[in-house]
Structure formats: structure tokens, C-alpha cells
Design a protein around this motif. Structure first.
Motif, short mmCIF file in Angstrom:
data_model
loop_
_atom_site.label_atom_id
_atom_site.label_comp_id
_atom_site.label_asym_id
_atom_site.label_seq_id
_atom_site.Cartn_x
_atom_site.Cartn_y
_atom_site.Cartn_z
N LYS A 1 0.83 -1.21 0.00
CA LYS A 1 0.00 0.00 0.00
C LYS A 1 0.86 1.25 0.00
N ARG A 2 1.97 1.22 0.71
CA ARG A 2 2.86 2.39 0.74
C ARG A 2 3.47 2.63 -0.64
N ARG A 3 3.83 1.57 -1.33
CA ARG A 3 4.36 1.71 -2.68
C ARG A 3 3.31 2.34 -3.60
N GLU A 4 2.08 1.87 -3.48
CA GLU A 4 1.00 2.43 -4.30
C GLU A 4 0.74 3.89 -3.95
N GLU A 5 0.85 4.22 -2.67
CA GLU A 5 0.64 5.59 -2.22
C GLU A 5 1.70 6.54 -2.80
N ILE A 6 2.95 6.08 -2.82
CA ILE A 6 4.03 6.88 -3.40
C ILE A 6 3.72 7.17 -4.87
N CYS A 7 3.29 6.15 -5.60
CA CYS A 7 2.98 6.32 -7.02
C CYS A 7 1.80 7.26 -7.23
N ARG A 8 0.80 7.15 -6.39
CA ARG A 8 -0.41 7.98 -6.53
C ARG A 8 -0.09 9.45 -6.28
N PHE A 9 0.61 9.73 -5.20
CA PHE A 9 0.95 11.12 -4.91
C PHE A 9 1.99 11.66 -5.91
N GLY A 10 2.93 10.80 -6.32
CA GLY A 10 3.91 11.23 -7.30
C GLY A 10 3.26 11.66 -8.60
N ARG A 11 2.30 10.87 -9.06
CA ARG A 11 1.60 11.21 -10.30
C ARG A 11 0.82 12.51 -10.15
N SER A 12 0.18 12.70 -9.01
CA SER A 12 -0.57 13.93 -8.76
C SER A 12 0.34 15.16 -8.81
N LEU A 13 1.49 15.06 -8.17
CA LEU A 13 2.44 16.19 -8.16
C LEU A 13 2.95 16.47 -9.57
#
Length: 218
Positions: A5-17
């Protein structure tokens, strides 16, 4: 939260930024601390907009890369924040335009790069330190961050960009966004003699929300 979940969270926020233009190209990096003392960090030369969860670098508690792609060259600055801010659970480093521009202005106070412009700036970022220019990846940047003794969660690297820590990745992202918007406000109002928060208003925020601001700026 599981490591997956943490890996997915990094990807989600990274894409948003990335999609909002807050860190172009392959610039910027994100890390999240894990329960075992190690951490996840985005790979070198990776765009935050196109991260693969499986390729995110995993670093153990001793600082060794144990899986994933080679990590960002900025590992030392992430490590320095984790070492000095024990409650930090995530670090976000961007090359966001207005924050970089702010870091290049001659009048910036290294102990408080921005004045108290809005309540949410103080509530999310506290005060922002400015450290001198170091080339990207220079281990000396870690020494400069260590020299702040954990007093600042929000830091500007001169001619480079912001680096922000918080207890969660969501909080670190929100604080980085607040820093960028406040830097934009400062640049818009520069030379116009704007009205900032008064010392009394600052004290009220500190008391009401339990803020811990570095005492050197007061």
C-alpha cells in the motif's frame, strides 16, 4: 499500512504532483519510512508521474539497497531528515517553480525563508529554513540538514528546491504544496508592502494548534 500500500501511495501522490506541474521531467523524489527502520524511495532518473510500485527502491535500516532500482542520488538528504526528526514518516523533495525562485532571492532569511503570510503556512510548514547551494547528491547537504538539529520540517535548498518531512506521506505532500503556494504569494506581493500576520496572531496560532516553531525566529 502494508508495504504494498505504501508503494502504491508513493505512485499515486507522485503522479498527482507531476500532473500539476510541481516537479517536471525526472526531477523530485519521495521516500516513506517503514516499520522495520528501513524505507522506500523513488529511483534515480524516474519521473514521479510514471512510477512502477515494484521498481521503487527499498533501503534497509543500515542504509543498504536491498531491492528495486538504484535509488535517487538524494538519499543523503532524506536520511538526514529521518535521523534528525524522529517522528518523520515521509519526505518529499520537489523542483517546484515558485519555491526554487524564492530560494534564489537575496533577501531571504535562512532561519525563516518566508514571513508569516497565512495561518495555513504556519500550521502545515512551520517556518522554513534555507540552506546554501550544494550540487545535487552532494553528501554535504546532509551535514547542512543535520546542522538544523531537527528544528525544521520545511527546508529550501538554494537554487534547487524544497524538501519537506511529515509524519505521513499525505501530510508531507500537503505541506510541500502549501510551501509552494506561499512562495507564489510572496513573489506576487514582493515590493508591494503586504500585511503579514502580526506576532500576536502568530502566538494565537501556536497556542491554539500546538505548533512547534523554531525559537530562533521569535
Amino acid at each position: 499500512m502494508s508495504e504494498t500500500k505504501r508503494r502504491e501511495e508513493i505512485c499515486r501522490f507522485g503522479r498527482s504532483l507531476f500532473e500539476r506541474g510541481l516537479t517536471p521531467g525526472s526531477s523530485g523524489n519521495i521516500s516513506v519510512r517503514l516499520e522495520d527502520g528501513g524505507w522506500l524511495v523513488t529511483p534515480t532518473n524516474a519521473s514521479l508521474g510514471f512510477l512502477d510500485p515494484a521498481r521503487i527502491s527499498r533501503i534497509d535500516a543500515e542504509g543498504r539497497v536491498v531491492s528495486g532500482d538504484p535509488p535517487t542520488k538524494e538519499v543523503p538528504l532524506h536520511a538526514a531528515l529521518y535521523d534528525t526528526r524522529r517522528n518523520a514518516g515521509a519526505v518529499v523533495h520537489l523542483h517546484s517553480t515558485h519555491s526554487v525562485a524564492l530560494s534564489m532571492l537575496p533577501e531571504i532569511d535562512p532561519r525563516a525563508a518566508l514571513p508569516s503570510m497565512t495561518p495555513y503556512y504556519l500550521m502545515k510548514c512551520g517556518l522554513t529554513a534555507l540552506i546554501p547551494y550544494y550540487r545535487p547528491g552532494d553528501p554535504a547537504v546532509a551535514s547542512a540538514i543535520m546542522g538544523l538539529a531537527g528544528k525544521y520540517s520545511s527546508i529550501l535548498l538554494a537554487n534547487h528546491g524544497p524538501v519537506v518531512s511529515a509524519e505521513t506521506l499525505e501530510a508531507a505532500v500537503f505541506a510541500t504544496e502549501e510551501l509552494e503556494e506561499t512562495a507564489k504569494l510572496y513573489l506576487l506581493l514582493r515590493g508591494l508592502n503586504p500585511r503579514f500576520l502580526s506576532p500576536e496572531q502568530e502566538k494565537d496560532l501556536v497556542k491554539t494548534f500546538g505548533l512547534a516553531l523554531p525559537g530562533s525566529a521569535h
